[in-house]
Write an enzyme that holds these catalytic residues in place. Sequence first.
Site, PDB file in Angstrom:
ATOM      1  N   LYS A  47      76.473  59.848  46.673  1.00 60.42           N
ATOM      2  CA  LYS A  47      76.282  58.398  46.533  1.00 60.42           C
ATOM      3  C   LYS A  47      74.869  58.002  46.095  1.00 60.42           C
ATOM      4  O   LYS A  47      74.401  56.890  46.340  1.00 60.42           O
ATOM      5  CB  LYS A  47      76.656  57.630  47.828  1.00 60.42           C
ATOM      6  CG  LYS A  47      77.961  58.021  48.452  1.00 60.42           C
ATOM      7  CD  LYS A  47      79.098  58.249  47.491  1.00 60.42           C
ATOM      8  CE  LYS A  47      79.645  57.023  46.841  1.00 60.42           C
ATOM      9  NZ  LYS A  47      80.734  57.400  45.857  1.00 60.42           N
ATOM     10  N   HIS A 102      76.065  68.962  45.060  1.00 63.35           N
ATOM     11  CA  HIS A 102      75.556  68.272  46.254  1.00 63.35           C
ATOM     12  C   HIS A 102      74.991  69.281  47.249  1.00 63.35           C
ATOM     13  O   HIS A 102      74.607  68.896  48.353  1.00 63.35           O
ATOM     14  CB  HIS A 102      76.688  67.517  46.962  1.00 63.35           C
ATOM     15  CG  HIS A 102      77.225  66.335  46.229  1.00 63.35           C
ATOM     16  ND1 HIS A 102      76.437  65.454  45.533  1.00 63.35           N
ATOM     17  CD2 HIS A 102      78.496  65.856  46.114  1.00 63.35           C
ATOM     18  CE1 HIS A 102      77.208  64.494  45.011  1.00 63.35           C
ATOM     19  NE2 HIS A 102      78.444  64.725  45.347  1.00 63.35           N
ATOM     20  N   SER A 132      76.891  52.797  50.609  1.00 58.02           N
ATOM     21  CA  SER A 132      77.799  53.260  49.551  1.00 58.02           C
ATOM     22  C   SER A 132      78.790  54.292  50.106  1.00 58.02           C
ATOM     23  O   SER A 132      79.989  54.239  49.823  1.00 58.02           O
ATOM     24  CB  SER A 132      76.965  53.855  48.405  1.00 58.02           C
ATOM     25  OG  SER A 132      77.772  54.271  47.345  1.00 58.02           O
TER      26      SER A 132
HETATM   27  P1  A3P Z   1      77.429  51.628  45.115  1.00 58.81           P
HETATM   28  O1  A3P Z   1      78.531  52.076  46.027  1.00 58.81           O
HETATM   29  O2  A3P Z   1      76.226  51.183  45.886  1.00 58.81           O
HETATM   30  O3  A3P Z   1      77.853  50.621  44.102  1.00 58.81           O
HETATM   31  P2  A3P Z   1      77.730  58.887  43.264  1.00 58.81           P
HETATM   32  O4  A3P Z   1      78.119  58.953  41.840  1.00 58.81           O
HETATM   33  O5  A3P Z   1      76.601  59.769  43.661  1.00 58.81           O
HETATM   34  O6  A3P Z   1      78.942  59.022  44.153  1.00 58.81           O
HETATM   35  O7  A3P Z   1      77.128  57.426  43.532  1.00 58.81           O
HETATM   36  C1  A3P Z   1      77.928  56.296  43.417  1.00 58.81           C
HETATM   37  C2  A3P Z   1      77.010  55.092  43.448  1.00 58.81           C
HETATM   38  O8  A3P Z   1      76.294  55.025  42.199  1.00 58.81           O
HETATM   39  C3  A3P Z   1      77.778  53.795  43.588  1.00 58.81           C
HETATM   40  O9  A3P Z   1      76.919  52.898  44.305  1.00 58.81           O
HETATM   41  C4  A3P Z   1      77.937  53.406  42.132  1.00 58.81           C
HETATM   42  O10 A3P Z   1      78.250  52.055  41.921  1.00 58.81           O
HETATM   43  C5  A3P Z   1      76.556  53.769  41.596  1.00 58.81           C
HETATM   44  N1  A3P Z   1      76.547  53.878  40.131  1.00 58.81           N
HETATM   45  C6  A3P Z   1      77.278  54.692  39.344  1.00 58.81           C
HETATM   46  N2  A3P Z   1      77.037  54.445  38.039  1.00 58.81           N
HETATM   47  C7  A3P Z   1      76.125  53.447  38.002  1.00 58.81           C
HETATM   48  C8  A3P Z   1      75.479  52.725  36.940  1.00 58.81           C
HETATM   49  N3  A3P Z   1      75.740  52.977  35.661  1.00 58.81           N
HETATM   50  N4  A3P Z   1      74.588  51.764  37.283  1.00 58.81           N
HETATM   51  C9  A3P Z   1      74.308  51.498  38.569  1.00 58.81           C
HETATM   52  N5  A3P Z   1      74.898  52.139  39.628  1.00 58.81           N
HETATM   53  C10 A3P Z   1      75.799  53.098  39.336  1.00 58.81           C
END
Ligand code: A3P
Length: 290
Positions: A47, A102, A132
């Site tokens: 996240k 991870h 998140s």
């Molecule tokens: P949120 O849940 O706070 O919106 P991961 O890919 O490590 O699982 O992380 C997911 C988080 O990264 C989510 O956060 C997601 O919305 C955010 N995220 C993914 N792509 C993004 C982008 N292009 N711009 C901003 N946040 C992004």
Amino acid sequence: MARQGTGSIEYGGITLPSLVHTDASVRYAHQSFQVRDSDVFNLTYPKSGTTWMQEILSLIYSNGDLTLSRSVPSWERVPWIEQTTAAEYLENRPSPRLITSHLPPTVFPASFFASQAKAIYTVRDPRDVCVSLYYYAKMSSFLEYKESFGEFIEMFAAGTILFGSWFDHVKGWLAYRNRKNFLLLTYDDLLQDLRGTILRICQFLGKDLDTSAVDTVVANASFEAMKGNKMVNYSLVPEDIMNQKISPFLRKGISGDWKNHFTPEQSSAFHHLYQQKMKEVDIRFPWDDL
Ligand code: A3P
């Protein structure tokens, strides 16, 4: 409390969801995977911007061509080394391979540390990671968390959660930040200056993209573009595994959402824990004073 039993596995002191991990798959990553000098790793605690970096790397290595980004899921283009599909996706893939993980350094492929492979470590405000992850846990049937947000913060703070302690993960990887093949980024770097950060990534990787290719990478790595791309928004995953009606995978994409979730008491307790756990870290993050 970390979930154990049918929904998770334990390896090297960390707990991982059994939907996509087995003891054998993590052991393969840790002990058998042969890192190539040309490999490029996307490293994160969950996240923290994993999917974002998968998309950015994939677009950079396609020189801005959108064909793969629009036709192959991100988890196949930049696969996780610890998941059950790693060998199938990666063993015969031509170089340079783009690889996600991870895993903390304690169970990372031993061959990485003696290689010239490049690694990008993206770190995010742990309070936003916690929020998140909480929503992700609610929408993912395989994570099985039923706790209230207050209880969830306590598990996150104690590290008794899937993927282990955020503090251990971050401090473990920060130990490598002065290596020339290691790039430390924050989620805020990407958020505040996506183009500038993409150019930094290109420079680190020795990728000299022309302006129109950079424009394409930037445009297609925006939150809105990724939300609309089914190869990256996880809408290909069946609803009984990820129910995006409960919470979308690409949820808010902002910094500071923790302020809408933490009470003043929870915020103060986490602040104290953070100060204590991070006191030996001689690097300032954008969220350190918040
Ligand atoms: P949120 O849940 O706070 O919106 P991961 O890919 O490590 O699982 O992380 C997911 C988080 O990264 C989510 O956060 C997601 O919305 C955010 N995220 C993914 N792509 C993004 C982008 N292009 N711009 C901003 N946040 C992004």
